[in-house]
Design a protein around this motif. Structure first.
Motif, PDB file in Angstrom:
ATOM      1  N   GLY A  15       0.842  -1.202   0.000  1.00  0.00           N
ATOM      2  CA  GLY A  15       0.000   0.000   0.000  1.00  0.00           C
ATOM      3  C   GLY A  15       0.874   1.248   0.000  1.00  0.00           C
ATOM      4  O   GLY A  15       1.971   1.242   0.565  1.00  0.00           O
ATOM      5  N   PHE A  16       0.371   2.306  -0.623  1.00  0.00           N
ATOM      6  CA  PHE A  16       1.183   3.520  -0.800  1.00  0.00           C
ATOM      7  C   PHE A  16       0.514   4.773  -0.265  1.00  0.00           C
ATOM      8  O   PHE A  16       0.667   5.866  -0.820  1.00  0.00           O
ATOM      9  N   TYR A  17      -0.277   4.633   0.793  1.00  0.00           N
ATOM     10  CA  TYR A  17      -0.846   5.803   1.475  1.00  0.00           C
ATOM     11  C   TYR A  17       0.325   6.662   1.982  1.00  0.00           C
ATOM     12  O   TYR A  17       1.427   6.133   2.198  1.00  0.00           O
ATOM     13  N   PRO A  18       0.117   7.976   2.187  1.00  0.00           N
ATOM     14  CA  PRO A  18       1.274   8.838   2.514  1.00  0.00           C
ATOM     15  C   PRO A  18       2.067   8.490   3.778  1.00  0.00           C
ATOM     16  O   PRO A  18       3.182   8.985   3.952  1.00  0.00           O
ATOM     17  N   ASN A  19       1.525   7.669   4.658  1.00  0.00           N
ATOM     18  CA  ASN A  19       2.336   7.302   5.839  1.00  0.00           C
ATOM     19  C   ASN A  19       3.220   6.081   5.586  1.00  0.00           C
ATOM     20  O   ASN A  19       3.976   5.660   6.460  1.00  0.00           O
ATOM     21  N   LYS A  20       3.153   5.520   4.384  1.00  0.00           N
ATOM     22  CA  LYS A  20       3.905   4.300   4.088  1.00  0.00           C
ATOM     23  C   LYS A  20       5.354   4.619   3.684  1.00  0.00           C
ATOM     24  O   LYS A  20       5.697   5.772   3.445  1.00  0.00           O
ATOM     25  N   GLN A  21       6.175   3.569   3.575  1.00  0.00           N
ATOM     26  CA  GLN A  21       7.597   3.753   3.237  1.00  0.00           C
ATOM     27  C   GLN A  21       7.734   4.535   1.938  1.00  0.00           C
ATOM     28  O   GLN A  21       8.598   5.398   1.829  1.00  0.00           O
ATOM     29  N   ILE A  22       6.937   4.176   0.923  1.00  0.00           N
ATOM     30  CA  ILE A  22       6.865   5.017  -0.274  1.00  0.00           C
ATOM     31  C   ILE A  22       5.397   5.335  -0.521  1.00  0.00           C
ATOM     32  O   ILE A  22       4.515   4.551  -0.166  1.00  0.00           O
TER      33      ILE A  22
ATOM     34  N   GLY B 232      11.906  -3.057   7.285  1.00  0.00           N
ATOM     35  CA  GLY B 232      11.698  -1.802   6.558  1.00  0.00           C
ATOM     36  C   GLY B 232      10.696  -1.006   7.380  1.00  0.00           C
ATOM     37  O   GLY B 232       9.515  -1.024   7.072  1.00  0.00           O
ATOM     38  N   TRP B 233      11.174  -0.319   8.394  1.00  0.00           N
ATOM     39  CA  TRP B 233      10.306   0.255   9.435  1.00  0.00           C
ATOM     40  C   TRP B 233       9.135   1.047   8.861  1.00  0.00           C
ATOM     41  O   TRP B 233       9.317   1.939   8.050  1.00  0.00           O
ATOM     42  N   PHE B 234       7.925   0.705   9.343  1.00  0.00           N
ATOM     43  CA  PHE B 234       6.714   1.443   8.957  1.00  0.00           C
ATOM     44  C   PHE B 234       6.395   2.495  10.016  1.00  0.00           C
ATOM     45  O   PHE B 234       6.230   3.675   9.717  1.00  0.00           O
ATOM     46  N   VAL B 235       6.293   2.058  11.247  1.00  0.00           N
ATOM     47  CA  VAL B 235       5.987   2.957  12.371  1.00  0.00           C
ATOM     48  C   VAL B 235       6.872   2.539  13.538  1.00  0.00           C
ATOM     49  O   VAL B 235       7.476   1.456  13.510  1.00  0.00           O
TER      50      VAL B 235
END
Ligand SMILES: Cc1ncc(COP(=O)(O)O)c(C=O)c1O
Length: 376
Positions: free
Chosen positions: A176-183, A279-282
Motif C-alpha cells: 500500500g502507498f498511502y502517505p504514511n507508508k515507506q513510499i 523496513g520500518w513502517f511505524v
C-alpha cells in the motif's frame, strides 16, 4: 512545537516527474503505469506486479482472483489495520481470527491449526508494523494444509526474512502507498504474484472487467475501476528509486529511539528480531503490563497536548462493533491482542525526523510517564 505522526518525503525529483506526466495526454493507462509495475516487480523479485488505487482494493482483488467466496473462511490476525479483514468480508467470506505472538505481534503460528476447518481456503498474513518475524512458519502451516497464503505487506515494503523479501512469501502479496507508508503515491497499491492467470485476472478486475486485447466497451466479467493514474505512478517510480535511501533513514530514526529509550523500563521498544531486516513502517512502543487502558489514553492525550502526535496502533479488529456483531466476537476472545492494544503508543516516525526531534519526543514521553505513572 508540532511533531506529526508521519510525513511523506517528497523531493523536487518527484514533483518534476508528476509535472512531466501532466504535460502529456497520458494521465491514465499510459507508459508510467507499465514502468512502475516493471520496477516494482523487479525490486521485490516477482514475475508480475499489478497497480491498483489502494492496498484495500488490491487485497479485495486477490480474494476475487483466488475465487474466495461466500461460505469460505480466511484465517487472519485481529491485531492489524481494519483493511486486512474487510477485503475478506467484501468477497462475502468469513475472517477467522487467530491471536498474536506477544513478541512479534504477528499472528501466532502455534494457534493457527486449531482454527482450520473444512471451509478454510486461505491464510491472510500481515507483517505488522513491517516486522516479518514468523511468517515463514505461517507459510509452512499453510502448505501442510493445502491453503493459499495471501500476504498483506502493506506495512512492510523493504522488509526481509532470512534474506527473502517480504512480498515473495504469498501466492499473492499486496503493498500500500498511502502517505504514511515507506513510499507513497498519494493513494495506491500493488499486487504481486508469479502466476500469470492471477495477475491477468487482477488486471481485468481493476479495469471494468475488460479482457486482454478487448475493446474499451467490451466487458468479460463484473469488474471495478481500481486503476491508478499515471500521475500517481510517476510519483511511485521516483519514490521506489529512493527505497534504499528511505529504508536507511527510517532505520536511523528507529535506532535513535531505541538508544534514547533504552534506559527507561516503563516502555518496551521494538527491535529487529534475529533474521529480520525491518523496513520500518511505524515505531510503536509498549507500556508495562501494569498500565491500564485509561492511563495509556491519558498519556496519548498529554503527548498530543504538547504538540506531539501519537496513536493507539491498533484497536483490535474483532472488537470493531460491526465485525463483533456479524461474527459473534467479544472481549476476551483474543487476550494477547487485547492486552497489547491497550498499551501501545505509536510515536512520530518518518524519514526526515531529526535526532533533535526524536530527543524531544523521548524527553516529553518520559516527563509525561513521570507524571502519569509515578508508582511504576
Ligand atoms: C496492514 C494493512 N493492510 C491494508 C492496508 C490498506 O491500504 P490502503 O490504505 O492503501 O487501502 C493498510 C494501510 O493502511 C495496512 O496497514
Amino acid at each position: 512545537m508540532q511533531i506529526p505522526l508521519s510525513r511523506p518525503d517528497i523531493t523536487e525529483k518527484e514533483i518534476e516527474a508528476v509535472c512531466a506526466v501532466l504535460r502529456t495526454p497520458d494521465l491514465s493507462l499510459g507508459p508510467k503505469l507499465a514502468e512502475f509495475e516493471a520496477a516494482f516487480a523487479e525490486y521485490i523479485g516477482r514475475k508480475r506486479a499489478v497497480t491498483v488505487n489502494s492496498g484495500t482494493s488490491g487485497l479485495f482483488l486477490c480474494m476475487l482472483a483466488l475465487g474466495i467466496a461466500p461460505g469460505d473462511e480466511v484465517i487472519t490476525t485481529p491485531f492489524t489495520f481494519i483493511a486486512s479483514a474487510t477485503p475478506i468480508m467484501m468477497a462475502g467470506a468469513t475472517p477467522v481470527f487467530v491471536d498474536i505472538d506477544p513478541v512479534s505481534l504477528n499472528i501466532d503460528p502455534a494457534k493457527i491449526e486449531s482454527r482450520i476447518t473444512a471451509k478454510t481456503k486461505a491464510i491472510l498474513l500481515v507483517e505488522v508494523f513491517g516486522n516479518p518475524a514468523g511468517i515463514d512458519k505461517v507459510c509452512e502451516i499453510a502448505q501442510n494444509h493445502n491453503l493459499t497464503v495471501i500476504e498483506d505487506s502493506c506495512e512492510a515494503l523493504g522488509s526481509a526474512l532470512n534474506g527473502k523479501k517480504v512480498g515473495t512469501f504469498g501466492t499473492m502479496s499486496v503493498f500500500g502507498f498511502y502517505p504514511n507508508k515507506q513510499i507513497t503515491t498519494g493513494e495506491g497499491g500493488m499486487i504481486l504474484t508469479d502466476d500469470d492467470d492471477l495477475a491477468d485476472m487482477c488486471v481485468s478486475l481493476r479495469n471494468q472487467g475488460r479482457g486482454k486485447g478487448g475493446t474499451w466497451l467490451s466487458h468479460e466479467r463484473l469488474g471495478y475501476n481500481f486503476r491508478l493514474s499515471d500521475i500517481n505512478c510517476a510519483l511511485g517510480i521516483v519514490q521506489l528509486s529512493r527505497i534504499d535511501e528511505i529504508k536507511a533513514k527510517r532505520k536511523q530514526v528507529a535506532k535513535w529511539y531505541q538508544q534514547m529509550l533504552a534506559d527507561d523500563d516503563r516502555v518496551a521498544v521494538p527491535t529487529e528480531p534475529v533474521g529480520c531486516d525491518v523496513g520500518w513502517f511505524v515505531f510503536v512502543v509498549r507500556l508495562s503490563e501494569k498500565v491500564t487502558l485509561q492511563q495509556r489514553n491519558e498519556i496519548l492525550k498529554a503527548m498530543k497536548a504538547q504538540g506531539i502526535q501519537v496513536a493507539n496502533y491498533f484497536s483490535p479488529v474483532h472488537l470493531q462493533p460491526f465485525i463483533a456483531e456479524q461474527f459473534g466476537c467479544k472481549k476476551g476472545d483474543f487476550p494477547v491482542t487485547e492486552s497489547v492494544s491497550e498499551r501501545t503508543i505509536a510515536l512520530p516516525f518518518y524519514n526526515n525526523l531529526t535526532k533533535d526531534e526524536v530527543a524531544i519526543v523521548c524527553k516529553t514521553l518520559k516527563e509525561i510517564l513521570d507524571k502519569n505513572l509515578p508508582a511504576i
